[in-house]
Motif scaffolding. Structure first.
Motif, short mmCIF file in Angstrom:
data_model
loop_
_atom_site.label_atom_id
_atom_site.label_comp_id
_atom_site.label_asym_id
_atom_site.label_seq_id
_atom_site.Cartn_x
_atom_site.Cartn_y
_atom_site.Cartn_z
N TYR A 108 0.84 -1.20 0.00
CA TYR A 108 0.00 0.00 0.00
C TYR A 108 0.88 1.25 0.00
O TYR A 108 1.88 1.30 0.70
CB TYR A 108 -0.84 0.08 1.27
N LEU A 109 0.46 2.25 -0.76
CA LEU A 109 1.05 3.57 -0.66
C LEU A 109 0.05 4.46 0.07
O LEU A 109 -1.12 4.55 -0.34
CB LEU A 109 1.35 4.15 -2.05
N MET A 110 0.49 5.05 1.16
CA MET A 110 -0.33 5.97 1.93
C MET A 110 0.20 7.38 1.72
O MET A 110 1.40 7.58 1.64
CB MET A 110 -0.24 5.66 3.43
N GLN A 111 -0.72 8.34 1.67
CA GLN A 111 -0.31 9.73 1.58
C GLN A 111 -1.17 10.59 2.50
O GLN A 111 -2.35 10.29 2.72
CB GLN A 111 -0.44 10.24 0.14
N LYS A 112 -0.53 11.64 3.01
CA LYS A 112 -1.27 12.62 3.80
C LYS A 112 -1.73 13.71 2.85
O LYS A 112 -0.95 14.25 2.07
CB LYS A 112 -0.38 13.21 4.89
N GLN A 113 -3.01 14.03 2.90
CA GLN A 113 -3.58 15.01 1.99
C GLN A 113 -3.51 16.42 2.61
O GLN A 113 -3.08 16.59 3.74
CB GLN A 113 -5.03 14.64 1.68
N GLN A 114 -3.98 17.41 1.86
CA GLN A 114 -3.94 18.79 2.34
C GLN A 114 -4.76 18.98 3.60
O GLN A 114 -4.48 19.88 4.39
CB GLN A 114 -4.42 19.74 1.24
N ASP A 115 -5.77 18.14 3.80
CA ASP A 115 -6.58 18.24 5.02
C ASP A 115 -5.89 17.60 6.22
O ASP A 115 -6.44 17.50 7.30
CB ASP A 115 -7.97 17.61 4.81
N ASN A 116 -4.62 17.17 6.02
CA ASN A 116 -3.79 16.57 7.05
C ASN A 116 -4.26 15.17 7.46
O ASN A 116 -3.89 14.67 8.50
CB ASN A 116 -3.69 17.49 8.28
N CYS A 117 -5.09 14.55 6.63
CA CYS A 117 -5.59 13.20 6.91
C CYS A 117 -4.85 12.19 6.03
O CYS A 117 -4.64 12.42 4.85
CB CYS A 117 -7.08 13.10 6.62
N TRP A 118 -4.49 11.06 6.64
CA TRP A 118 -3.86 9.98 5.91
C TRP A 118 -4.91 9.23 5.10
O TRP A 118 -6.06 9.12 5.50
CB TRP A 118 -3.18 9.00 6.86
N GLY A 119 -4.49 8.69 3.98
CA GLY A 119 -5.36 7.85 3.17
C GLY A 119 -4.53 6.95 2.28
O GLY A 119 -3.37 7.25 1.97
N LEU A 120 -5.11 5.84 1.90
CA LEU A 120 -4.47 4.93 0.97
C LEU A 120 -4.73 5.43 -0.44
O LEU A 120 -5.81 5.93 -0.73
CB LEU A 120 -5.05 3.52 1.15
N CYS A 121 -3.74 5.30 -1.31
CA CYS A 121 -3.95 5.76 -2.69
C CYS A 121 -3.51 4.74 -3.73
O CYS A 121 -3.82 4.91 -4.91
CB CYS A 121 -3.28 7.11 -2.92
N LYS A 122 -2.82 3.69 -3.31
CA LYS A 122 -2.38 2.68 -4.26
C LYS A 122 -2.24 1.35 -3.54
O LYS A 122 -1.78 1.29 -2.41
CB LYS A 122 -1.05 3.09 -4.88
N LEU A 123 -2.66 0.27 -4.23
CA LEU A 123 -2.56 -1.09 -3.70
C LEU A 123 -2.03 -1.99 -4.80
O LEU A 123 -2.51 -1.95 -5.94
CB LEU A 123 -3.93 -1.59 -3.25
N LYS A 124 -1.04 -2.81 -4.45
CA LYS A 124 -0.52 -3.80 -5.37
C LYS A 124 -0.56 -5.15 -4.66
O LYS A 124 0.00 -5.30 -3.58
CB LYS A 124 0.90 -3.46 -5.79
N ILE A 125 -1.25 -6.13 -5.29
CA ILE A 125 -1.37 -7.47 -4.72
C ILE A 125 -0.59 -8.43 -5.61
O ILE A 125 -0.78 -8.45 -6.83
CB ILE A 125 -2.84 -7.91 -4.63
N THR A 126 0.29 -9.24 -4.99
CA THR A 126 1.09 -10.23 -5.71
C THR A 126 1.08 -11.55 -4.94
O THR A 126 0.82 -11.57 -3.74
CB THR A 126 2.55 -9.76 -5.88
N THR A 127 1.37 -12.62 -5.66
CA THR A 127 1.49 -13.92 -5.00
C THR A 127 2.34 -14.86 -5.85
O THR A 127 2.44 -14.69 -7.06
CB THR A 127 0.12 -14.59 -4.74
N ASP A 128 2.95 -15.82 -5.18
CA ASP A 128 3.58 -16.95 -5.86
C ASP A 128 3.05 -18.26 -5.26
O ASP A 128 3.61 -19.32 -5.47
CB ASP A 128 5.10 -16.87 -5.80
N ASP A 129 1.96 -18.16 -4.53
CA ASP A 129 1.35 -19.31 -3.85
C ASP A 129 0.60 -20.18 -4.87
O ASP A 129 -0.37 -19.74 -5.47
CB ASP A 129 0.38 -18.81 -2.77
N PRO A 130 1.04 -21.44 -5.05
CA PRO A 130 0.35 -22.32 -5.99
C PRO A 130 -1.13 -22.52 -5.65
O PRO A 130 -1.95 -22.72 -6.55
CB PRO A 130 1.11 -23.65 -5.87
N ALA A 131 -1.49 -22.45 -4.38
CA ALA A 131 -2.89 -22.62 -3.99
C ALA A 131 -3.76 -21.52 -4.59
O ALA A 131 -4.94 -21.73 -4.87
CB ALA A 131 -3.03 -22.61 -2.47
N VAL A 132 -3.18 -20.35 -4.81
CA VAL A 132 -3.91 -19.24 -5.44
C VAL A 132 -3.78 -19.33 -6.96
O VAL A 132 -4.77 -19.24 -7.68
CB VAL A 132 -3.38 -17.88 -4.94
#
Length: 148
Positions: A108-132
């Protein structure tokens, strides 16, 4: 409160909310537009309604595989400055007996906005699990979430 404390507080609240699997509440932690990348395919969500819909669609995939719960463990947090943080989690899908059915990593990439509140702005999901991978989950997720 210093930046590390703010990030920890935000993450604690976010991870607790993720356990509820409530799409509207989970999507409220995000800033928009945001990017979701799942197993190499991505999508931009322009607002909370779009992201909540994507979360609901992903839950239908959990239902199809009889996933009873998700367990997220924070593995890494890097705060390069007062306005940005990188967070990595190891996620596990559990069945009704609390057995691990599959696992993946989230960055996850988190950023603080101009309102001084944190928020998530990017998500990357990866796996090498054979079950998935052997269950063709990446392609099903891409289709469900309209990823390209």
């Amino acid at each position: 409160m210093n930046t590390i404390s703010e990030v920890r507080f935000f993450l604690t609240e976010y991870l607790q909310t993720c356990k509820t699997m409530n799409a509207d509440q989970v999507s409220a932690f995000w800033h928009f537009p945001c990017e979701i990348s799942v197993f190499g395919k991505s999508r931009i969500c322009q607002n909370q309604t779009e992201l909540a819909a994507a979360i609901l669609q992903s839950q239908s995939l959990y239902d199809a595989y009889d996933i009873a719960a998700l367990r997220k463990n924070v593995c890494f947090v890097h705060v390069p400055d007062d306005g940005e943080a990188l967070v990595c989690t190891q996620d596990k899908a559990l069945d009704a007996n609390d057995e691990v059915m599959g696992q993946w990593s989230c960055t996850y990439l988190m950023q603080k906005q101009q309102d001084n509140c944190w928020g998530l702005c990017k998500l990357k999901i990866t796996t090498d699990d054979p079950a998935v991978l052997d269950q063709d989950v990446p392609n099903q997720a891409a289709s469900l979430l309209s990823l390209s």
